[in-house]
Write a protein that holds these residues in place. Sequence first.
Motif, PDB file in Angstrom:
ATOM      1  N   CYS A 161       0.822  -1.218   0.000  1.00  0.00           N
ATOM      2  CA  CYS A 161       0.000   0.000   0.000  1.00  0.00           C
ATOM      3  C   CYS A 161       0.852   1.262   0.000  1.00  0.00           C
ATOM      4  O   CYS A 161       0.567   2.206  -0.738  1.00  0.00           O
ATOM      5  CB  CYS A 161      -0.912   0.015   1.224  1.00  0.00           C
ATOM      6  N   CYS A 181      -7.965   3.393   0.435  1.00  0.00           N
ATOM      7  CA  CYS A 181      -7.560   2.835  -0.861  1.00  0.00           C
ATOM      8  C   CYS A 181      -8.561   3.279  -1.914  1.00  0.00           C
ATOM      9  O   CYS A 181      -9.753   2.960  -1.819  1.00  0.00           O
ATOM     10  CB  CYS A 181      -7.508   1.310  -0.811  1.00  0.00           C
ATOM     11  N   ASP A 192      -4.695  -3.507   8.057  1.00  0.00           N
ATOM     12  CA  ASP A 192      -5.221  -3.772   6.707  1.00  0.00           C
ATOM     13  C   ASP A 192      -4.179  -3.536   5.624  1.00  0.00           C
ATOM     14  O   ASP A 192      -4.397  -3.888   4.454  1.00  0.00           O
ATOM     15  CB  ASP A 192      -6.419  -2.853   6.418  1.00  0.00           C
ATOM     16  N   ARG A 194      -1.489  -3.817   2.975  1.00  0.00           N
ATOM     17  CA  ARG A 194      -1.116  -5.022   2.232  1.00  0.00           C
ATOM     18  C   ARG A 194       0.357  -4.982   1.837  1.00  0.00           C
ATOM     19  O   ARG A 194       0.917  -3.903   1.602  1.00  0.00           O
ATOM     20  CB  ARG A 194      -1.991  -5.154   0.979  1.00  0.00           C
ATOM     21  N   ASP A 196       1.374  -7.596  -0.492  1.00  0.00           N
ATOM     22  CA  ASP A 196       1.436  -8.338  -1.770  1.00  0.00           C
ATOM     23  C   ASP A 196       0.082  -8.233  -2.482  1.00  0.00           C
ATOM     24  O   ASP A 196      -0.528  -9.220  -2.833  1.00  0.00           O
ATOM     25  CB  ASP A 196       1.814  -9.810  -1.537  1.00  0.00           C
ATOM     26  N   CYS A 197      -0.339  -6.983  -2.675  1.00  0.00           N
ATOM     27  CA  CYS A 197      -1.695  -6.750  -3.196  1.00  0.00           C
ATOM     28  C   CYS A 197      -1.767  -7.001  -4.706  1.00  0.00           C
ATOM     29  O   CYS A 197      -1.005  -6.425  -5.476  1.00  0.00           O
ATOM     30  CB  CYS A 197      -2.102  -5.316  -2.892  1.00  0.00           C
ATOM     31  N   TYR A 200      -2.263  -3.754  -6.808  1.00  0.00           N
ATOM     32  CA  TYR A 200      -1.227  -2.716  -6.655  1.00  0.00           C
ATOM     33  C   TYR A 200      -0.915  -2.016  -7.973  1.00  0.00           C
ATOM     34  O   TYR A 200      -0.845  -2.637  -9.026  1.00  0.00           O
ATOM     35  CB  TYR A 200       0.041  -3.379  -6.127  1.00  0.00           C
TER      36      TYR A 200
END
Length: 205
Positions: A161, A181, A192, A194, A196-197, A200
């Motif tokens: 993030c 987000c 919350d 991330r 390894d989104c 992204y």
Amino acid sequence: MNSIFDSSNQDNIDRKIAVGFERISEVLKTLIWEESKQTGLSPIQIQFLVALLYEGKSEWTIGDIASRFQLTPATVSDAVSSLEDKELAVRERKPDDRRTVYIRLSPKGKRLAKKLSLWANTLQQQIEVLDEEEKGVLLRSLVSIISGFQHNELISIAKMCVTCSYFRPNVHKNSTQPHYCAYIDEPLGEPDLRVDCPDYEMIEV
Ligand code: SF4
């Protein structure tokens, strides 16, 4: 700078944390080598299989894999050839783009990747015993450390993030979910965030 391995220096908390990470990396290496011995695949081949299955990218080229793992295309190509020989991966071209070769997992490769992807779960089990506050602090600290490595180009893009173009930090003050987000259109608290989104998108610089 003194070595982190100099155990006579017990007053430096930075050194002790660094040694702790090094110990964890030893455990992870041991675990993946165990899988390697069982399957006859090299650790990096195991990591390729798991990345192709889970990293949310539908099409991988040799260059993509090389960039992800910071290896040369020649090294990746050799490893992929070995996976092809074992019928775990296939190279293919698209009818509308004959120049680019894409790598995908075979059904056999997907099944094995799913099984192998559990190799690091024991680390998660150790983290599960921490309380929620400790986990929040740990996650935030890790994000910060990984960001530093990314900034120094020591790791490939980490899909976090804090380096994502959709991330809006601290837009809601005095809230347990101060961040936002713009992709999933949801507030984000520290737990919350991330690392390894699949959604992204890197910030343009
Ligand atoms: S798209 Fe993913 S990485 Fe980006 S801010 Fe949203 S949750 Fe975070």
